[in-house]
Enzyme design. Sequence first.
Site, PDB file in Angstrom:
ATOM      1  CG  HIS A 130       0.953  17.918  60.088  1.00  0.00           C
ATOM      2  ND1 HIS A 130       1.499  18.567  59.003  1.00  0.00           N
ATOM      3  CD2 HIS A 130       0.829  18.860  61.057  1.00  0.00           C
ATOM      4  CE1 HIS A 130       1.685  19.840  59.308  1.00  0.00           C
ATOM      5  NE2 HIS A 130       1.290  20.043  60.546  1.00  0.00           N
ATOM      6  CG  ASP A 174      -2.868  28.011  57.562  1.00  0.00           C
ATOM      7  OD1 ASP A 174      -3.206  28.302  58.724  1.00  0.00           O
ATOM      8  OD2 ASP A 174      -1.767  27.541  57.275  1.00  0.00           O
ATOM      9  NE  ARG A 221      -2.721  31.605  64.463  1.00  0.00           N
ATOM     10  CZ  ARG A 221      -2.417  30.319  64.260  1.00  0.00           C
ATOM     11  NH1 ARG A 221      -2.513  29.785  63.058  1.00  0.00           N
ATOM     12  NH2 ARG A 221      -2.027  29.562  65.251  1.00  0.00           N
ATOM     13  CB  SER A 268      -3.558  26.653  61.402  1.00  0.00           C
ATOM     14  OG  SER A 268      -2.364  26.578  60.682  1.00  0.00           O
ATOM     15  CE  LYS A 293      -1.408  24.302  57.643  1.00  0.00           C
ATOM     16  NZ  LYS A 293      -0.332  25.055  58.246  1.00  0.00           N
TER      17      LYS A 293
HETATM   18  N1  URA Z   1       1.556  24.478  62.480  1.00  0.00           N
HETATM   19  C1  URA Z   1       0.595  24.949  61.657  1.00  0.00           C
HETATM   20  O1  URA Z   1       0.476  24.534  60.510  1.00  0.00           O
HETATM   21  N2  URA Z   1      -0.242  25.885  62.128  1.00  0.00           N
HETATM   22  C2  URA Z   1      -0.177  26.375  63.382  1.00  0.00           C
HETATM   23  O2  URA Z   1      -0.975  27.216  63.740  1.00  0.00           O
HETATM   24  C3  URA Z   1       0.844  25.886  64.236  1.00  0.00           C
HETATM   25  C4  URA Z   1       1.705  24.920  63.757  1.00  0.00           C
END
Ligand code: URA
Length: 431
Positions: free
Chosen positions: A83, A162, A169, A184, A188
């Site tokens: 990621h 999220d 946010r 966040s 995931k």
């Molecule tokens: N990517 C994400 O998935 N969450 C964040 O808060 C910032 C970047």
Amino acid sequence: MIAASELIERKRNGEELAADELRELVLAYVREDVPDYQMAAFCMAVWFRGLTPAETHALTEAMVASGDTIDLSGLGRRVVDKHSTGGVGDKASLVIGPVVAACGVPFAKMSGRGLGHTGGTLDKLESIPGLTIELSDEDFVRQVRDVGMAIVGQTADLVPADKRLYALRDVTATVDQVSLIASSIMSKKIAAGADAIVLDVKVGDGAFMKTLEAARELAEAMVDLGREAGREVVCELTDMDQPLGHAVGNALEIREAVETLQGTGPADLHELVLSAASHLLALSDLGVDAVEGRRRAEDAIASGEAHAAYERWIRAQGGDPSLDALPTAPIVREVPSPDEGHIQAIATTALGLASLHLGAGRATKDASIDHAVGVVCRAKRGDRVARGEPLAIVHARDEHAADRAVPELTRCFRIGPEAPAPRPIVLDVVR
Ligand code: URA
């Protein structure tokens, strides 16, 4: 009924909240028992006061618990994932996945869309005619087993907390807080099921983290969260003070990803891919170290196996892997250098926005994307350019869009007499 205002007040005053309080707050927010305005106030209190490691852990667990999780244990293998925190021209996952799969390691990734000036892997994939990013959880697991890899969109039921929180946010100036970003991303990754994860934390003008110190803090928080959840995480801190590779824009980036799989891609992208793949192979069940992992990744590219893995993967998701199938923009225009000298800096966020303004990204949440358009950044930091030599190539839908993009892009390049000190693509590794 949860006393959200009390929790907001205590966080505002710098108190540490208990795990069950955070869990209740998150779950009540997902049930819509806590309204957006209270959650926004809570996020702002967190932005100013921060979260302790225990609170960050509790928040992450609560987010994971807000929805479904994917069980990959039936594959009987150690599954890996990768990621990136998001950058400009970052098509690395499209190369790393097939390289790792070609080396015999199952790669399972749930990806996101573009955010602000950064492009998203899903948007890039959707420039491939026929390709679907929507697979059921069962088909996702089946494809990883049968084809060796899958990159799909997050299903609606994966970490719904999220989804809501991120959108909130985004519009309340509370994205750039280390604990909120770490929870966040990691919620995931944990919910998506992989055993080992390589995280690419981007650093620089084109990234959310502008300094190495901030990136290191985020990386350490994410490694800790992974460990608490029984996942192995390696974070690479990588340079985002210029676009990765040359191409910025969806179909243009697919093309460059394929060239990199064929061994003819740009040097910085090639190096980043080998570095990430070497860590992923070392984390896998192959029983190799990172040095051997890198050798196998190099072999996979040189032998054509990685490109073959890419073609199998794209076909499995209904896409046509041929480069001729990709859309192309009708207007192609050079951005001439106004001066001679060395490229000292590239305003990377501005360059990402120039591509977005051409139509490669979304100006609003529901806007559609033009997959054909974008920018090819010909000159990179340190390169010497002559006056009139192309700094970039604009790929536009019409003449008007190209007219606007040329001066916007010219301003992105700072040219001077001295070459800046060279900087490696991988700046540090946190584990
Ligand atoms: N990517 C994400 O998935 N969450 C964040 O808060 C910032 C970047």
